[in-house]
Design a protein around this motif. Structure first.
Motif, PDB file in Angstrom:
ATOM      1  N   ASP A   1      89.211  76.583  16.376  1.00 34.15           N
ATOM      2  CA  ASP A   1      90.779  77.157  16.640  1.00 34.15           C
ATOM      3  C   ASP A   1      91.524  76.414  17.660  1.00 34.15           C
ATOM      4  O   ASP A   1      91.306  76.480  18.787  1.00 34.15           O
ATOM      5  N   THR A   2      92.215  75.509  17.222  1.00 36.59           N
ATOM      6  CA  THR A   2      93.043  74.324  18.243  1.00 36.59           C
ATOM      7  C   THR A   2      94.181  74.269  17.401  1.00 36.59           C
ATOM      8  O   THR A   2      94.545  73.997  16.549  1.00 36.59           O
ATOM      9  N   ILE A   3      95.279  73.963  18.153  1.00 32.24           N
ATOM     10  CA  ILE A   3      96.408  73.167  17.651  1.00 32.24           C
ATOM     11  C   ILE A   3      96.300  71.832  17.765  1.00 32.24           C
ATOM     12  O   ILE A   3      95.278  71.396  18.516  1.00 32.24           O
ATOM     13  N   TRP A   4      97.363  71.057  17.291  1.00 35.11           N
ATOM     14  CA  TRP A   4      97.179  69.621  17.352  1.00 35.11           C
ATOM     15  C   TRP A   4      97.463  69.252  19.009  1.00 35.11           C
ATOM     16  O   TRP A   4      98.853  69.914  19.188  1.00 35.11           O
ATOM     17  N   TYR A   5      96.978  68.406  19.713  1.00 38.77           N
ATOM     18  CA  TYR A   5      97.406  68.105  20.805  1.00 38.77           C
ATOM     19  C   TYR A   5      96.805  66.628  21.291  1.00 38.77           C
ATOM     20  O   TYR A   5      95.676  66.420  20.451  1.00 38.77           O
ATOM     21  N   ASP A   6      96.902  66.066  22.384  1.00 41.58           N
ATOM     22  CA  ASP A   6      96.393  64.554  22.659  1.00 41.58           C
ATOM     23  C   ASP A   6      94.887  64.614  22.698  1.00 41.58           C
ATOM     24  O   ASP A   6      94.047  63.693  22.133  1.00 41.58           O
ATOM     25  N   GLU A   7      94.055  65.922  23.090  1.00 42.46           N
ATOM     26  CA  GLU A   7      92.663  65.904  23.155  1.00 42.46           C
ATOM     27  C   GLU A   7      92.074  65.677  21.710  1.00 42.46           C
ATOM     28  O   GLU A   7      91.061  65.114  21.544  1.00 42.46           O
TER      29      GLU A   7
ATOM     30  N   GLU B   1     102.553  71.147   9.926  1.00 43.99           N
ATOM     31  CA  GLU B   1     102.895  69.947  10.643  1.00 43.99           C
ATOM     32  C   GLU B   1     101.902  69.363  11.684  1.00 43.99           C
ATOM     33  O   GLU B   1     101.396  67.903  11.417  1.00 43.99           O
ATOM     34  N   ASP B   2     101.237  70.120  11.950  1.00 43.42           N
ATOM     35  CA  ASP B   2      99.880  69.525  12.589  1.00 43.42           C
ATOM     36  C   ASP B   2      98.765  69.094  11.856  1.00 43.42           C
ATOM     37  O   ASP B   2      98.335  68.127  12.382  1.00 43.42           O
TER      38      ASP B   2
ATOM     39  N   VAL C   1      99.246  67.756   9.028  1.00 45.18           N
ATOM     40  CA  VAL C   1      99.889  66.397   8.643  1.00 45.18           C
ATOM     41  C   VAL C   1      99.572  65.378   9.568  1.00 45.18           C
ATOM     42  O   VAL C   1      99.299  64.210   9.788  1.00 45.18           O
ATOM     43  N   LYS C   2     100.054  65.717  11.173  1.00 44.57           N
ATOM     44  CA  LYS C   2      99.490  64.807  12.047  1.00 44.57           C
ATOM     45  C   LYS C   2      98.070  64.355  12.402  1.00 44.57           C
ATOM     46  O   LYS C   2      97.954  63.386  12.587  1.00 44.57           O
ATOM     47  N   VAL C   3      97.168  65.367  12.053  1.00 44.31           N
ATOM     48  CA  VAL C   3      95.628  64.998  11.712  1.00 44.31           C
ATOM     49  C   VAL C   3      95.636  63.966  10.839  1.00 44.31           C
ATOM     50  O   VAL C   3      94.972  62.918  10.983  1.00 44.31           O
ATOM     51  N   CYS C   4      96.007  64.087   9.659  1.00 43.69           N
ATOM     52  CA  CYS C   4      95.899  63.034   8.653  1.00 43.69           C
ATOM     53  C   CYS C   4      96.643  61.955   8.801  1.00 43.69           C
ATOM     54  O   CYS C   4      95.880  60.631   8.590  1.00 43.69           O
TER      55      CYS C   4
ATOM     56  N   ASP D   1     100.256  80.289   4.219  1.00 42.97           N
ATOM     57  CA  ASP D   1      99.174  80.546   3.025  1.00 42.97           C
ATOM     58  C   ASP D   1      98.985  79.169   2.460  1.00 42.97           C
ATOM     59  O   ASP D   1      99.501  78.242   2.804  1.00 42.97           O
ATOM     60  N   ARG D   2      97.843  79.316   1.632  1.00 43.00           N
ATOM     61  CA  ARG D   2      97.554  77.968   0.927  1.00 43.00           C
ATOM     62  C   ARG D   2      98.673  77.645   0.026  1.00 43.00           C
ATOM     63  O   ARG D   2      98.886  76.213   0.016  1.00 43.00           O
ATOM     64  N   LYS D   3      99.471  78.241  -0.573  1.00 40.76           N
ATOM     65  CA  LYS D   3     100.539  77.820  -1.466  1.00 40.76           C
ATOM     66  C   LYS D   3     101.456  76.911  -0.554  1.00 40.76           C
ATOM     67  O   LYS D   3     101.837  75.554  -0.959  1.00 40.76           O
ATOM     68  N   PHE D   4     101.974  77.471   0.515  1.00 40.91           N
ATOM     69  CA  PHE D   4     102.882  76.674   1.557  1.00 40.91           C
ATOM     70  C   PHE D   4     102.157  75.611   2.082  1.00 40.91           C
ATOM     71  O   PHE D   4     103.113  74.279   1.877  1.00 40.91           O
ATOM     72  N   ILE D   5     100.946  75.352   2.430  1.00 37.39           N
ATOM     73  CA  ILE D   5     100.286  74.214   3.146  1.00 37.39           C
ATOM     74  C   ILE D   5     100.181  73.118   1.904  1.00 37.39           C
ATOM     75  O   ILE D   5     100.236  72.043   2.245  1.00 37.39           O
ATOM     76  N   GLN D   6      99.828  73.755   0.708  1.00 38.39           N
ATOM     77  CA  GLN D   6      99.825  72.860  -0.261  1.00 38.39           C
ATOM     78  C   GLN D   6     101.073  72.006  -0.770  1.00 38.39           C
ATOM     79  O   GLN D   6     100.761  70.800  -0.796  1.00 38.39           O
TER      80      GLN D   6
END
Length: 256
Positions: free
Chosen positions: A158-164, A197-198, A200-203, A225-230
């Protein structure tokens, strides 16, 4: 390696015949009640496990270990504490090991940084469960990187995207990355897990890795939800290496 999503963040990871259950939330639909710090009146979890109680009991007998990233009830609920064999190995950070021991578990593998267990290298990773005051209230969380021979999987937790997170990817060079999506948000503050958006940043940061998205459609404070993220995955041209898992779905984590 094989991976099966049970529900939310509960995963079954099979590494060369060794089965590790990650973040077990085993209670029935609605057993957690309303989500605090939200206006939603829905009872959590929103969905049942993808199999009945008898099958769950049989599956738990086949597990070799349990890995817990943190103690929030959607990752370690009272039903998991009740159902799991108290002698089963529990892999967790040393920060939460005493709490789990106090619940009667006797075979705790507390990880400070890295351990070797059954020829699997297990490392803990950092995470940030939100920002500001909400992030502080959510407490310490971690993830895991598991490596066997030349295969590796990074469970970000459980984390957001950040520098670490970028730092953990640089350090471990994982072939597969499992992230918690859904943009879970309370009535105040920013999201406490990854937004689309996070993801996408990981990818974009790990172009050689396959990304698997979990933590969806099981909790009332998740906004995406799944549809939105897809849709976001398709818009960013990531459909060939970023995948959303359905509850009960099993996939092979192929060597890349």
């Amino acid at each position: 390696m094989k991976l099966q999503l049970w529900r939310n963040a509960t995963l079954l990871l099979n590494i060369d015949g060794i089965s590790i259950l990650v973040d077990p939330m085993l209670g029935e639909k609605g057993s957690m009640g309303k989500m605090p710090m939200t206006e939603s009146k829905l009872l959590n979890p929103l969905v049942d496990l993808p199999f009945n109680k008898e099958e769950l009991s049989n599956r738990l007998k086949e597990i070799d270990a349990v890995a817990v990233t943190h103690l929030h009830p959607d990752h370690w609920d009272s039903e998991a504490v009740r159902l799991l064999d108290k002698n089963i190995p529990i892999i967790c950070s040393d920060v939460i090991s005493d709490h789990i021991a106090a619940q009667g578990f006797t075979n705790i593998i507390a990880v400070n940084n890295k351990i070797q267990w059954k020829n699997i290298t297990i490392s803990t990773t950092k995470g940030q469960h939100g920002t500001g005051e909400i992030g502080e209230k959510m407490g310490t969380v971690n993830g895991f990187v598991l490596k066997k021979d030349n295969q590796s999987v990074y469970i970000a937790g459980d984390t957001i995207w950040y520098d670490e997170i970028a730092g953990e990817i640089d350090k471990h060079q994982p072939q597969h990355i499992i992230v918690a999506g859904g943009a879970a948000t309370f009535s105040v503050g920013d999201p406490i897990i990854m937004t689309s958006e996070d993801i996408v940043k990981v990818c974009e940061y790990a172009p050689e890795s396959t990304v698997w998205v979990t933590h969806l459609e099981a909790l009332s404070h998740c906004r995406e939800d799944r549809k939105f993220i897809q849709k976001k995955i398709l818009e960013n041209g990531l459909a060939e290496r970023c995948f959303i898992l359905d509850d009960g779905e099993e996939v092979s984590l192929k060597y890349l």
